[in-house]
Design a protein around this motif. Sequence first.
Motif, short mmCIF file in Angstrom:
data_model
loop_
_atom_site.label_atom_id
_atom_site.label_comp_id
_atom_site.label_asym_id
_atom_site.label_seq_id
_atom_site.Cartn_x
_atom_site.Cartn_y
_atom_site.Cartn_z
N ALA A 28 9.36 19.52 -22.51
CA ALA A 28 9.46 18.23 -23.44
C ALA A 28 9.74 18.92 -24.62
N SER A 29 9.34 19.92 -25.18
CA SER A 29 9.22 20.35 -26.62
C SER A 29 10.54 20.66 -27.42
N HIS A 30 10.53 20.67 -28.69
CA HIS A 30 11.47 20.64 -29.34
C HIS A 30 12.18 22.29 -29.12
N ARG A 31 11.27 23.30 -28.95
CA ARG A 31 12.04 24.68 -28.65
C ARG A 31 12.55 24.73 -27.27
N GLY A 32 11.56 23.88 -26.37
CA GLY A 32 12.11 23.96 -25.05
C GLY A 32 13.71 23.40 -24.85
N ARG A 33 13.60 22.14 -25.76
CA ARG A 33 14.89 21.34 -25.56
C ARG A 33 16.06 22.21 -26.30
N ALA A 34 15.56 22.76 -27.21
CA ALA A 34 16.63 23.86 -27.92
C ALA A 34 16.99 25.12 -26.90
N LEU A 35 16.10 25.68 -26.42
CA LEU A 35 16.35 26.79 -25.62
C LEU A 35 17.03 26.53 -24.47
N ALA A 36 16.94 25.09 -23.83
CA ALA A 36 17.63 24.57 -22.77
C ALA A 36 19.22 24.70 -22.94
N GLN A 37 19.36 24.29 -24.27
CA GLN A 37 20.82 24.29 -24.69
C GLN A 37 21.60 25.90 -24.64
N LEU A 38 20.78 26.70 -24.82
CA LEU A 38 21.13 27.89 -24.86
C LEU A 38 21.37 28.67 -23.53
N VAL A 39 20.80 27.79 -22.60
CA VAL A 39 20.81 28.57 -20.95
C VAL A 39 22.10 29.03 -20.67
N PRO A 40 23.29 28.04 -20.49
CA PRO A 40 24.63 28.51 -20.13
C PRO A 40 24.88 29.89 -20.92
N ALA A 41 25.00 29.84 -22.32
CA ALA A 41 25.37 31.07 -23.10
C ALA A 41 24.39 32.24 -22.61
N LEU A 42 23.06 32.04 -22.06
CA LEU A 42 22.29 33.21 -21.70
C LEU A 42 22.57 33.67 -20.44
N ALA A 43 23.02 32.78 -19.64
CA ALA A 43 23.41 32.87 -18.24
C ALA A 43 24.59 33.93 -18.12
#
Length: 203
Positions: free
Chosen positions: A183-198
Motif C-alpha cells: 500500500a505504501s508510497h514507496r511500494g506504489r512508486a517502486l511498482a511503477q519501476l518494475v517493468p523497467a527493472l524486469a
Amino acid sequence: MTGRLLVASRNAKKLRELRRVLAAAGIEALEVIGLDEVPEFPETPETGATFEANATVKAVDGAVATGLPCVADDSGIEVDALRGMPGVLSARWSGSHGDDDANTALLLSQLSDVPDERRGAAFVSACALAIPGQDPVVVRGEWRGRIVREPRGENGFGYDPVFEPEGEDRTSAELSPEEKDAASHRGRALAQLVPALARLARA
C-alpha cells in the motif's frame, strides 16, 4: 547471470523493501546492493525543490560513479494543515538530519491544536532509475491518510508511527512489512519501476 542494482541509500529498511518488491514481481536476476557496498563517491547535496529532483540527482550520481544501474528514492510527508510541509524537508524537519523521534515530536506539536478532521496528510515517494547511457526514469507514489495524536507501532521508520492510512485504524508502523509494501508510497512508486527493472534483469 545476476546483475547488480545499486540503491542510493544506506538505509537497510529501504534495501529490504526493494528486495521484497523485486521478489514479489519474480525478478531474481538483480542483486540489490547499497552505498555501503561500493567505493565512496561525492554525493550531491539534496537541495532540490521537489522529491523528483532529489531522487534523480541521487540516481544519476550513483550510476555515473559506479557504472551500475542505480535506483534512488526521495520521500517524505506532506501535511495539509502545514500547506504541504515538511515535504522535501521531512528528514531534517527538526533541524538535524534523520532524527526520527525529534522530527515526529515537532510535527505533533505543530499540529496539537488542529482538529482531527483537518489532519489529512500524504506520504510521497519519488523513485528514479538511472541506467548508464540512458535518460533516468522517474515515478511518483502517494499514500493518503491522516496524522494521529500519539505515535503507535514498532514497525517502519520516520513518520510511520503517526501516519494512519485511509481505510485503516492502524498506523503505518502497526502494519506488517508485507501490508506496508502493498500500500505504501514507496511500494506504489517502486511498482511503477518494475517493468523497467524486469527489462534490466533480462539484459
